[in-house]
Write a protein that holds these residues in place. Structure first.
Motif, PDB file in Angstrom:
ATOM      1  N   ASP A   1       9.222   2.430 -10.373  1.00  0.00           N
ATOM      2  CA  ASP A   1       8.607   3.691 -10.553  1.00  0.00           C
ATOM      3  C   ASP A   1       9.504   4.848 -10.214  1.00  0.00           C
ATOM      4  OD1 ASP A   1       7.043   6.044 -11.978  1.00  0.00           O
ATOM      5  OD2 ASP A   1       5.189   5.540 -11.257  1.00  0.00           O
ATOM      6  N   LYS A   2      10.101   5.113 -11.315  1.00  0.00           N
ATOM      7  CA  LYS A   2      11.012   6.118 -11.612  1.00  0.00           C
ATOM      8  C   LYS A   2      10.837   7.779 -11.569  1.00  0.00           C
ATOM      9  CE  LYS A   2      14.404   6.254 -14.861  1.00  0.00           C
ATOM     10  NZ  LYS A   2      15.166   6.100 -15.593  1.00  0.00           N
ATOM     11  N   ALA A   3       9.459   7.923 -11.687  1.00  0.00           N
ATOM     12  CA  ALA A   3       8.945   9.440 -11.216  1.00  0.00           C
ATOM     13  C   ALA A   3       8.726   9.773 -10.241  1.00  0.00           C
ATOM     14  CB  ALA A   3       7.777   9.404 -12.518  1.00  0.00           C
ATOM     15  N   ALA A   4       8.210   8.845  -9.125  1.00  0.00           N
ATOM     16  CA  ALA A   4       7.930   8.253  -7.996  1.00  0.00           C
ATOM     17  C   ALA A   4       9.125   8.520  -6.812  1.00  0.00           C
ATOM     18  CB  ALA A   4       6.847   6.991  -6.953  1.00  0.00           C
ATOM     19  N   LEU A   5      10.304   8.526  -7.704  1.00  0.00           N
ATOM     20  CA  LEU A   5      11.572   8.905  -6.812  1.00  0.00           C
ATOM     21  C   LEU A   5      12.140  10.181  -6.233  1.00  0.00           C
ATOM     22  CD1 LEU A   5      13.908   5.710  -8.215  1.00  0.00           C
ATOM     23  CD2 LEU A   5      12.808   5.702  -6.609  1.00  0.00           C
ATOM     24  N   THR A   6      12.009  10.812  -6.352  1.00  0.00           N
ATOM     25  CA  THR A   6      11.750  12.378  -6.001  1.00  0.00           C
ATOM     26  C   THR A   6      10.716  12.911  -4.823  1.00  0.00           C
ATOM     27  OG1 THR A   6      10.442  13.249  -7.293  1.00  0.00           O
ATOM     28  CG2 THR A   6      12.621  12.645  -8.185  1.00  0.00           C
ATOM     29  N   LEU A   7      10.130  11.900  -4.660  1.00  0.00           N
ATOM     30  CA  LEU A   7       9.485  12.683  -3.124  1.00  0.00           C
ATOM     31  C   LEU A   7      10.249  11.987  -1.724  1.00  0.00           C
ATOM     32  CD1 LEU A   7       5.703  10.762  -4.314  1.00  0.00           C
ATOM     33  CD2 LEU A   7       6.566  13.304  -4.907  1.00  0.00           C
ATOM     34  N   GLU A   8      10.287  11.043  -2.008  1.00  0.00           N
ATOM     35  CA  GLU A   8      10.915  10.901   0.101  1.00  0.00           C
ATOM     36  C   GLU A   8      11.075  12.011   0.812  1.00  0.00           C
ATOM     37  OE1 GLU A   8      15.874  11.566  -0.492  1.00  0.00           O
ATOM     38  OE2 GLU A   8      15.198  12.063  -2.480  1.00  0.00           O
ATOM     39  N   ASN A   9       9.544  11.460   1.500  1.00  0.00           N
ATOM     40  CA  ASN A   9       9.425  11.621   2.652  1.00  0.00           C
ATOM     41  C   ASN A   9       8.348  10.232   3.247  1.00  0.00           C
ATOM     42  OD1 ASN A   9       6.741  11.578   0.644  1.00  0.00           O
ATOM     43  ND2 ASN A   9       5.917  13.333   1.724  1.00  0.00           N
ATOM     44  N   GLY A  10       9.727   9.511   3.920  1.00  0.00           N
ATOM     45  CA  GLY A  10       8.653   8.550   4.734  1.00  0.00           C
ATOM     46  C   GLY A  10       8.509   7.176   3.976  1.00  0.00           C
ATOM     47  N   LEU A  11       8.715   6.213   4.348  1.00  0.00           N
ATOM     48  CA  LEU A  11       8.432   4.604   4.034  1.00  0.00           C
ATOM     49  C   LEU A  11       7.251   4.154   4.238  1.00  0.00           C
ATOM     50  CD1 LEU A  11      11.944   3.730   2.900  1.00  0.00           C
ATOM     51  CD2 LEU A  11      10.280   4.696   1.310  1.00  0.00           C
ATOM     52  N   VAL A  12       6.481   2.817   3.483  1.00  0.00           N
ATOM     53  CA  VAL A  12       5.500   1.900   4.203  1.00  0.00           C
ATOM     54  C   VAL A  12       5.977   1.064   3.519  1.00  0.00           C
ATOM     55  CG1 VAL A  12       3.517   0.872   4.467  1.00  0.00           C
ATOM     56  CG2 VAL A  12       4.187   3.618   5.269  1.00  0.00           C
ATOM     57  N   VAL A  13       6.541   0.059   3.808  1.00  0.00           N
ATOM     58  CA  VAL A  13       7.141  -1.673   3.166  1.00  0.00           C
ATOM     59  C   VAL A  13       5.905  -2.360   3.830  1.00  0.00           C
ATOM     60  CG1 VAL A  13       8.412  -2.934   2.785  1.00  0.00           C
ATOM     61  CG2 VAL A  13       9.620  -0.900   3.629  1.00  0.00           C
ATOM     62  N   THR A  14       5.194  -3.098   2.791  1.00  0.00           N
ATOM     63  CA  THR A  14       4.269  -3.945   2.785  1.00  0.00           C
ATOM     64  C   THR A  14       4.212  -5.567   1.854  1.00  0.00           C
ATOM     65  OG1 THR A  14       2.372  -1.789   2.522  1.00  0.00           O
ATOM     66  CG2 THR A  14       1.916  -4.041   2.794  1.00  0.00           C
ATOM     67  N   CYS A  15       4.466  -6.438   2.958  1.00  0.00           N
ATOM     68  CA  CYS A  15       4.002  -7.858   2.386  1.00  0.00           C
ATOM     69  C   CYS A  15       2.776  -7.900   1.597  1.00  0.00           C
ATOM     70  CB  CYS A  15       4.856  -8.345   3.169  1.00  0.00           C
ATOM     71  SG  CYS A  15       4.375 -10.856   3.206  1.00  0.00           S
ATOM     72  N   VAL A  16       2.445  -8.185   0.279  1.00  0.00           N
ATOM     73  CA  VAL A  16       1.579  -8.103   0.298  1.00  0.00           C
ATOM     74  C   VAL A  16       0.423  -9.590   0.019  1.00  0.00           C
ATOM     75  CG1 VAL A  16      -0.477  -7.908  -1.852  1.00  0.00           C
ATOM     76  CG2 VAL A  16       1.403  -6.328  -1.685  1.00  0.00           C
ATOM     77  N   GLY A  17       1.628 -10.515   0.622  1.00  0.00           N
ATOM     78  CA  GLY A  17       1.369 -11.556   0.333  1.00  0.00           C
ATOM     79  C   GLY A  17       1.825 -12.806  -0.900  1.00  0.00           C
ATOM     80  N   ASP A  18       2.057 -13.909   0.350  1.00  0.00           N
ATOM     81  CA  ASP A  18       2.363 -14.449  -0.537  1.00  0.00           C
ATOM     82  C   ASP A  18       1.830 -16.043  -2.073  1.00  0.00           C
ATOM     83  OD1 ASP A  18       4.654 -14.540   1.566  1.00  0.00           O
ATOM     84  OD2 ASP A  18       4.415 -17.043   2.274  1.00  0.00           O
ATOM     85  N   GLU A  19       2.146 -15.473  -3.044  1.00  0.00           N
ATOM     86  CA  GLU A  19       2.048 -16.022  -4.250  1.00  0.00           C
ATOM     87  C   GLU A  19       2.313 -17.493  -4.699  1.00  0.00           C
ATOM     88  OE1 GLU A  19      -0.876 -14.128  -4.824  1.00  0.00           O
ATOM     89  OE2 GLU A  19      -0.512 -12.048  -3.918  1.00  0.00           O
ATOM     90  N   ALA A  20       1.296 -17.648  -5.558  1.00  0.00           N
ATOM     91  CA  ALA A  20       1.375 -19.203  -6.582  1.00  0.00           C
ATOM     92  C   ALA A  20       1.372 -18.066  -7.870  1.00  0.00           C
ATOM     93  CB  ALA A  20       0.311 -19.641  -6.863  1.00  0.00           C
ATOM     94  N   TRP A  21       2.422 -19.286  -9.392  1.00  0.00           N
ATOM     95  CA  TRP A  21       2.921 -18.322 -10.308  1.00  0.00           C
ATOM     96  C   TRP A  21       1.556 -18.312 -11.423  1.00  0.00           C
ATOM     97  CZ3 TRP A  21       6.839 -15.491 -10.500  1.00  0.00           C
ATOM     98  CH2 TRP A  21       7.999 -16.178  -9.975  1.00  0.00           C
ATOM     99  N   THR A  22       0.771 -19.142 -10.874  1.00  0.00           N
ATOM    100  CA  THR A  22      -0.812 -18.644 -11.409  1.00  0.00           C
ATOM    101  C   THR A  22      -1.058 -17.570 -10.680  1.00  0.00           C
ATOM    102  OG1 THR A  22      -1.679 -20.101  -9.806  1.00  0.00           O
ATOM    103  CG2 THR A  22      -1.385 -21.654 -11.697  1.00  0.00           C
ATOM    104  N   ASP A  23      -1.193 -16.719 -10.135  1.00  0.00           N
ATOM    105  CA  ASP A  23      -1.730 -15.274  -9.855  1.00  0.00           C
ATOM    106  C   ASP A  23      -0.947 -14.150 -10.641  1.00  0.00           C
ATOM    107  OD1 ASP A  23      -2.583 -16.609  -7.812  1.00  0.00           O
ATOM    108  OD2 ASP A  23      -1.374 -16.683  -5.865  1.00  0.00           O
TER     109      ASP A  23
END
Length: 181
Positions: A63-85
């Motif tokens: 989301d290019k509109a969110a790139l100017t915030l730059e104040n810490g990151l949270v990286v989350t693995c939401v989960g393993d998925e199938a192509w039907t998800d």
């Protein structure tokens, strides 16, 4: 290129031969947020091909509109998925790019790249994100780092909280790019 000996019978990439770990199903869903509050990127890391996606590829939806915030990151693995998800949709103001999941980690003595550097709260993981001028607001580089005495294992699961730092720590550092400049 991934090791074909580590591919399973479906022809997918083995999770132990990947940069961002594609998981054990068809694909793994990661999201990145600024300070855990505003999502700026969804990542689909594929293990097997399906639904128009190739195996062994990171698909980034930024989301290019969110790139100017730059104040810490949270990286989350939401989960393993199938192509039907359901898969994440690109935001309205999107930047999309791809990178191979499989990557060779390269040792670095001096980090000469530019961009904001973030360190994982509990692991010796770092990520550097370079963003073009605020008007264009696109990611020009994403570089992951790990501190290891020997080359890191190819599989990397970067989930966690990252805070901004001014430099890489001391010791042997290795990097791999999800987006090269």
């Amino acid at each position: 290129m991934h090791d074909k000996g580590k591919s399973d019978e479906t022809g997918g990439i083995h999770p132990l031969n990947a940069q961002l770990d594609p998981g054990l199903l068809d694909w793994r869903y990661y999201k990145i947020e600024w300070s855990g509050s505003r999502k700026f990127a969804d990542i689909i890391a594929t293990r097997v091909a399906g639904a128009g996606y190739n195996a062994g590829v990171e698909y980034w939806l930024v989301d290019k509109a969110a790139l100017t915030l730059e104040n810490g990151l949270v990286v989350t693995c939401v989960g393993d998925e199938a192509w039907t998800d359901p898969r994440p949709a690109a935001p309205t103001n999107a930047q999309e790019f791809t990178a191979p999941c499989a990557a060779d980690w390269t040792e670095v003595d001096t980090d000469l790249t530019t961009g904001t550097l973030y360190k994982h709260a509990t692991e010796d993981y770092y990520v550097r994100i370079a963003i073009t001028d605020k008007e264009d607001a696109t990611i020009s580089m994403v570089r992951w780092y790990q501190k290891k005495t020997t080359a890191p294992a190819p599989s990397f699961e970067p989930s966690g909280t990252y805070t901004q730092v001014s430099a890489l720590g001391s010791g042997r550092m290795w990097y791999a790019d999800s987006k090269s400049p």
